[in-house]
Scaffold this motif. Structure first.
Motif, PDB file in Angstrom:
ATOM      1  N   GLY A   2       0.815  -1.211   0.000  1.00 28.13           N
ATOM      2  CA  GLY A   2       0.000   0.000   0.000  1.00 28.13           C
ATOM      3  C   GLY A   2       0.845   1.255   0.000  1.00 28.13           C
ATOM      4  O   GLY A   2       0.550   2.212  -0.717  1.00 28.13           O
ATOM      5  N   TYR A   3       1.898   1.272   0.804  1.00 25.99           N
ATOM      6  CA  TYR A   3       2.811   2.425   0.799  1.00 25.99           C
ATOM      7  C   TYR A   3       3.482   2.590  -0.557  1.00 25.99           C
ATOM      8  O   TYR A   3       3.603   3.697  -1.078  1.00 25.99           O
ATOM      9  CB  TYR A   3       3.869   2.260   1.891  1.00 25.99           C
ATOM     10  CG  TYR A   3       3.459   2.841   3.223  1.00 25.99           C
ATOM     11  CD1 TYR A   3       3.741   4.159   3.548  1.00 25.99           C
ATOM     12  CD2 TYR A   3       2.788   2.059   4.167  1.00 25.99           C
ATOM     13  CE1 TYR A   3       3.366   4.694   4.772  1.00 25.99           C
ATOM     14  CE2 TYR A   3       2.403   2.590   5.393  1.00 25.99           C
ATOM     15  CZ  TYR A   3       2.687   3.902   5.679  1.00 25.99           C
ATOM     16  OH  TYR A   3       2.300   4.438   6.896  1.00 25.99           O
ATOM     17  N   ARG A   4       3.933   1.474  -1.131  1.00 28.37           N
ATOM     18  CA  ARG A   4       4.613   1.556  -2.433  1.00 28.37           C
ATOM     19  C   ARG A   4       3.685   2.110  -3.510  1.00 28.37           C
ATOM     20  O   ARG A   4       4.119   2.861  -4.389  1.00 28.37           O
ATOM     21  CB  ARG A   4       5.122   0.177  -2.853  1.00 28.37           C
ATOM     22  CG  ARG A   4       6.222  -0.391  -1.973  1.00 28.37           C
ATOM     23  CD  ARG A   4       6.798  -1.664  -2.565  1.00 28.37           C
ATOM     24  NE  ARG A   4       7.716  -2.315  -1.638  1.00 28.37           N
ATOM     25  CZ  ARG A   4       7.414  -3.383  -0.903  1.00 28.37           C
ATOM     26  NH1 ARG A   4       6.217  -3.943  -0.998  1.00 28.37           N
ATOM     27  NH2 ARG A   4       8.304  -3.896  -0.082  1.00 28.37           N
ATOM     28  N   ALA A   5       2.407   1.749  -3.440  1.00 28.03           N
ATOM     29  CA  ALA A   5       1.466   2.104  -4.508  1.00 28.03           C
ATOM     30  C   ALA A   5       0.843   3.485  -4.332  1.00 28.03           C
ATOM     31  O   ALA A   5       0.219   3.986  -5.269  1.00 28.03           O
ATOM     32  CB  ALA A   5       0.350   1.052  -4.573  1.00 28.03           C
ATOM     33  N   GLN A  12       4.520   6.535  -4.546  1.00 29.23           N
ATOM     34  CA  GLN A  12       4.320   7.016  -5.917  1.00 29.23           C
ATOM     35  C   GLN A  12       4.210   8.532  -5.934  1.00 29.23           C
ATOM     36  O   GLN A  12       4.709   9.206  -6.841  1.00 29.23           O
ATOM     37  CB  GLN A  12       3.076   6.380  -6.532  1.00 29.23           C
ATOM     38  CG  GLN A  12       3.210   4.894  -6.806  1.00 29.23           C
ATOM     39  CD  GLN A  12       4.386   4.577  -7.705  1.00 29.23           C
ATOM     40  OE1 GLN A  12       4.562   5.178  -8.765  1.00 29.23           O
ATOM     41  NE2 GLN A  12       5.210   3.618  -7.272  1.00 29.23           N
ATOM     42  N   MET A  13       3.567   9.076  -4.923  1.00 30.22           N
ATOM     43  CA  MET A  13       3.488  10.526  -4.785  1.00 30.22           C
ATOM     44  C   MET A  13       4.881  11.131  -4.613  1.00 30.22           C
ATOM     45  O   MET A  13       5.219  12.149  -5.236  1.00 30.22           O
ATOM     46  CB  MET A  13       2.599  10.858  -3.578  1.00 30.22           C
ATOM     47  CG  MET A  13       2.560  12.303  -3.178  1.00 30.22           C
ATOM     48  SD  MET A  13       1.592  12.471  -1.658  1.00 30.22           S
ATOM     49  CE  MET A  13       2.131  14.101  -1.140  1.00 30.22           C
ATOM     50  N   GLY A  29       7.343   6.736   6.017  1.00 32.20           N
ATOM     51  CA  GLY A  29       7.014   5.804   4.944  1.00 32.20           C
ATOM     52  C   GLY A  29       7.045   6.434   3.577  1.00 32.20           C
ATOM     53  O   GLY A  29       6.778   5.774   2.572  1.00 32.20           O
ATOM     54  N   ILE A  30       7.376   7.725   3.511  1.00 31.83           N
ATOM     55  CA  ILE A  30       7.318   8.461   2.252  1.00 31.83           C
ATOM     56  C   ILE A  30       8.702   8.888   1.768  1.00 31.83           C
ATOM     57  O   ILE A  30       8.835   9.620   0.809  1.00 31.83           O
ATOM     58  CB  ILE A  30       6.374   9.675   2.416  1.00 31.83           C
ATOM     59  CG1 ILE A  30       5.900  10.220   1.079  1.00 31.83           C
ATOM     60  CG2 ILE A  30       6.994  10.747   3.291  1.00 31.83           C
ATOM     61  CD1 ILE A  30       4.814  11.279   1.191  1.00 31.83           C
ATOM     62  N   GLY A  31       9.747   8.424   2.489  1.00 31.72           N
ATOM     63  CA  GLY A  31      11.107   8.682   2.017  1.00 31.72           C
ATOM     64  C   GLY A  31      11.875   9.719   2.794  1.00 31.72           C
ATOM     65  O   GLY A  31      12.902  10.214   2.321  1.00 31.72           O
ATOM     66  N   GLY A  32      11.432  10.052   4.002  1.00 31.34           N
ATOM     67  CA  GLY A  32      12.111  11.074   4.775  1.00 31.34           C
ATOM     68  C   GLY A  32      13.572  10.782   5.046  1.00 31.34           C
ATOM     69  O   GLY A  32      14.400  11.695   5.101  1.00 31.34           O
TER      70      GLY A  32
END
Length: 262
Positions: free
Chosen positions: A88-91, A95-96, A149-152
């Motif tokens: 779910g995080y990957r998708a 992606q954002m 989870g977004i790349g921090g």
């Protein structure tokens, strides 16, 4: 049909993107929100008339991060078994992140209020960050027993350096706009009523330059984050050779010479 989360406004060669969920302080809570970012970035990349983008939030916040209520109820991004959550995080959120980082034109974050957790990470995805004096920041994930989870872990050190990013990540402390300026996270701090006029002025200053050169310049800055000097110089030579052949370059040289001869 629900209202869009990401409002898009065109001002000449500048696009203004506004996160518009003030009731949740512009929190990220759905796959649909992430898709709106991805779609907007795709449209902007395909539109050669766009030369700069401003990203901000509807008051009172820039983005308060993830939806805490969803975390408690294990819904949205947090729903399902471990493998489903990871996918779910990957998708969605990731992606954002890829879309914002991959935006081909200069991206300015106008941080009008709190940028917490994923909100801070989104600001770090932008090329330039300016802030209202009411802005607050925190890489707050460990406080909730989580990580970004977004790349921090990738974006924050590139914005403030490894040591400062580690301190902010491990302490999860909130810091104000003046500290953000001291850390190099933002380049300007302004009174709230001056933030958007300054963001628009900066975007318009950028947008007066040739579109191809701006996109090439940003591409090289992105490459330099990861590539060695040799690879960056090779790419520079290739892109510069193309730039020399563009009508925009020829016209800009003519304007410069004509202005100098007056």
């Amino acid at each position: 049909m629900s209202e869009p989360f990401l409002r898009e406004e065109r001002r000449g060669a500048v696009t203004l993107l506004t996160m518009d969920g003030p009731e949740d302080r512009n929190a990220l809570s759905s796959a649909g929100q992430c898709s709106e970012f991805v779609d907007a970035c795709r449209r902007i990349n395909a539109d050669r008339e766009v030369k700069a983008v401003i990203l901000t939030g509807r008051d009172p916040a820039f983005c308060s991060g993830g939806n805490i209520k969803h975390m408690r109820s294990l819904e949205g991004f947090m729903a399902g078994p471990v493998e489903d959550v990871a996918e779910g995080y990957r998708a969605t959120l990731q992606q954002m992140a890829r879309a914002l980082h991959g935006l081909e034109v200069p991206l300015i974050a106008a941080v009008n209020g709190p940028a917490i957790g994923a909100g801070l990470d989104i600001a770090c995805m932008c090329d330039i960050r300016i802030a209202s004096d009411s802005a607050r920041f925190a890489e707050a994930f460990v406080r909730l027993g989580l990580i970004s989870g977004i790349g921090g872990a990738w974006f924050l050190p590139r914005a403030v350096g490894a040591s400062r990013a580690a301190e902010l990540s491990f302490t999860a402390r909130v810091f104000d706009a003046d500290e953000a300026l001291k850390y190099g996270l933002v380049s300007e701090v302004l009174p709230a009523d001056e933030l958007m006029p300054r963001a628009i002025s900066l975007a318009e200053e950028i947008a007066q330059h040739p579109a191809t050169a701006l996109r090439f310049c940003k591409r090289l800055l992105r490459m330099a984050e990861m590539a060695d000097l040799g690879s960056t110089l090779d790419a520079t030579a290739a892109l510069q050779a193309v730039a020399h052949q563009t009508h925009e370059h020829h016209a800009a040289v003519e304007r410069f010479l004509q202005a100098r001869s007056r």
